[in-house]
Design an enzyme around this catalytic site. Structure first.
Site, PDB file in Angstrom:
ATOM      1  N   LYS A  49      -1.041 -24.121 -11.838  1.00 27.64           N
ATOM      2  CA  LYS A  49      -1.661 -22.991 -12.549  1.00 27.64           C
ATOM      3  C   LYS A  49      -0.912 -22.737 -13.859  1.00 27.64           C
ATOM      4  O   LYS A  49      -1.524 -22.549 -14.917  1.00 27.64           O
ATOM      5  CB  LYS A  49      -1.653 -21.739 -11.663  1.00 27.64           C
ATOM      6  CG  LYS A  49      -2.689 -21.812 -10.554  1.00 27.64           C
ATOM      7  CD  LYS A  49      -2.539 -20.705  -9.512  1.00 27.64           C
ATOM      8  CE  LYS A  49      -3.534 -20.959  -8.372  1.00 27.64           C
ATOM      9  NZ  LYS A  49      -3.367 -20.041  -7.240  1.00 27.64           N
ATOM     10  N   GLN A  93       0.001 -15.092  -5.086  1.00 29.51           N
ATOM     11  CA  GLN A  93      -0.312 -16.352  -4.404  1.00 29.51           C
ATOM     12  C   GLN A  93      -0.352 -16.134  -2.887  1.00 29.51           C
ATOM     13  O   GLN A  93       0.603 -15.646  -2.299  1.00 29.51           O
ATOM     14  CB  GLN A  93       0.734 -17.417  -4.778  1.00 29.51           C
ATOM     15  CG  GLN A  93       0.463 -18.782  -4.188  1.00 29.51           C
ATOM     16  CD  GLN A  93      -0.816 -19.440  -4.727  1.00 29.51           C
ATOM     17  OE1 GLN A  93      -1.132 -19.356  -5.905  1.00 29.51           O
ATOM     18  NE2 GLN A  93      -1.576 -20.074  -3.843  1.00 29.51           N
ATOM     19  N   ASP A 116      -8.107 -13.175  -9.300  1.00 29.88           N
ATOM     20  CA  ASP A 116      -8.587 -13.879  -8.103  1.00 29.88           C
ATOM     21  C   ASP A 116      -9.917 -13.292  -7.613  1.00 29.88           C
ATOM     22  O   ASP A 116     -10.598 -13.898  -6.786  1.00 29.88           O
ATOM     23  CB  ASP A 116      -7.551 -13.749  -6.974  1.00 29.88           C
ATOM     24  CG  ASP A 116      -6.806 -15.057  -6.735  1.00 29.88           C
ATOM     25  OD1 ASP A 116      -7.302 -16.114  -7.179  1.00 29.88           O
ATOM     26  OD2 ASP A 116      -5.742 -15.021  -6.088  1.00 29.88           O
TER      27      ASP A 116
END
Ligand code: NAP
Length: 282
Positions: A49, A93, A116
């Site tokens: 990422k 995460q 997200d």
């Protein structure tokens, strides 16, 4: 037709890079990723990422915490990032260590910075048909479908898997496109039969090669989200939830694994970061 996720993701990243280079101010989009513990897969995902963000001109930082961090300290950090106007995107995460309540943590992220798309406000907005941050993997699948079929209206879709990160948001996205959507899961009877008549199958289960020739027809488009690590003839490899080699000539189009949905997921995280930026920097 093999749907080339790598190429479509590359084009998307190129467009994002262009757009970021041409932003009319000196502020760059800024993504902060919180990584907790020592999970090897999470560390690899986060590294990818960071690398992809820097390639398109998004500034990023990884904040690492020990696995035994307490919930309160984590929430304090998220609240600091929420009020830091230089930060446009926050990603925690997953998975989190067992002693931390994932839902509670996600609900603490400012929905505008929730790249997200897991915050309840974004989930609600997506299902109400309002503008929302959309979870990266279903957004990637949707863009692959739009690239392959363009007009999705009236298509008969079967989504296999009903997780909050994949199946459910996928269903909302395709309903918005006027598809007729069936969501199947582990308790669904005769899935194979249901799939035989689908124009589109999106499978996000985590069972290697579950979908074979008997599940598809010549016009099916198969989007395979699954990532399964298996050993075959002494070799370790990654396969999807569809038996790619066996069905690629039996369908109209299919995504390979790897090289299909995977590259789109990270590209869509970058897309979401730019969207978060635009929503905050006027
Ligand atoms: P998950 O949370 O474990 O959900 C799996 C879903 O599959 C559940 O809804 C489950 O039904 C359903 N299911 C399980 N066995 C089934 C069966 N035999 N028949 C029909 N449905 C069945 O998984 P997830 O997080 O959505 O991930 C799914 C797969 O996608 C995994 O392989 C994961 O690694 C992969 N993935 C890929 C990406 C990417 O970027 N390509 C991103 C995320 C995930 P119930 O609800 O009834 O239990």
């Amino acid at each position: 037709m093999i749907i080339d996720g790598k190429k479509i993701a590359k084009d998307l990243r190129k467009n994002l890079k262009n757009e970021i280079e041409n932003l009319k101010n000196n502020i760059k989009p800024y993504l902060v990723v919180i990584l907790i513990g020592d999970n090897t897969a999470s560390k690899i995902y986060v590294k990818n990422k960071e690398k992809s963000a820097s390639e398109v001109g998004i500034k990023s930082k990884v904040i690492k915490f020990e696995v035994n961090i307490n919930e309160k300290d984590l929430i304090n950090k998220i609240e600091d990032l929420n009020s830091d106007t230089s930060v446009h995107g926050i990603l925690v995460q997953l998975p989190l260590p067992k002693h931390i309540d994932e839902r509670k943590i996600i609900s603490k992220i400012n929905p505008l910075k929730d790249v997200d798309g897991f915050h309840p406000v974004n989930v609600g907005n997506l299902s109400s048909g309002n503008d929302a941050m959309i979870p990266c993997t279903p957004l990637g699948c949707y863009l692959l479908l739009k690239d392959t079929i363009q007009n999705l209206s009236g298509k008969n879709v079967v989504i296999i898997g009903r997780s909050n990160i994949n199946g459910k948001p996928m269903a909302q996205l395709l309903l918005k496109e006027n598809c007729t959507v069936t969501v199947a899961h582990s308790k669904t009877k005769n899935i194979e039969k249901i799939c035989q008549h689908a124009d589109i199958i999106v499978v996000a289960v985590g069972k290697p090669k579950m979908i074979n020739k008997d599940w598809v027809n010549k016009n099916s488009v198969v989007i395979d989200v699954g990532i399964n690590r298996i050993e075959e003839k002494g070799f370790k490899k990654i396969v999807g939830d569809a038996d790619f080699e066996n069905i690629k000539n039996e369908v109209s189009a299919i995504t390979p694994v790897p090289g299909g949905v995977g590259p789109m997921t990270i590209a869509c995280l970058l897309k979401n970061t730019l969207k978060a930026y635009k929503n905050q920097v006027k």
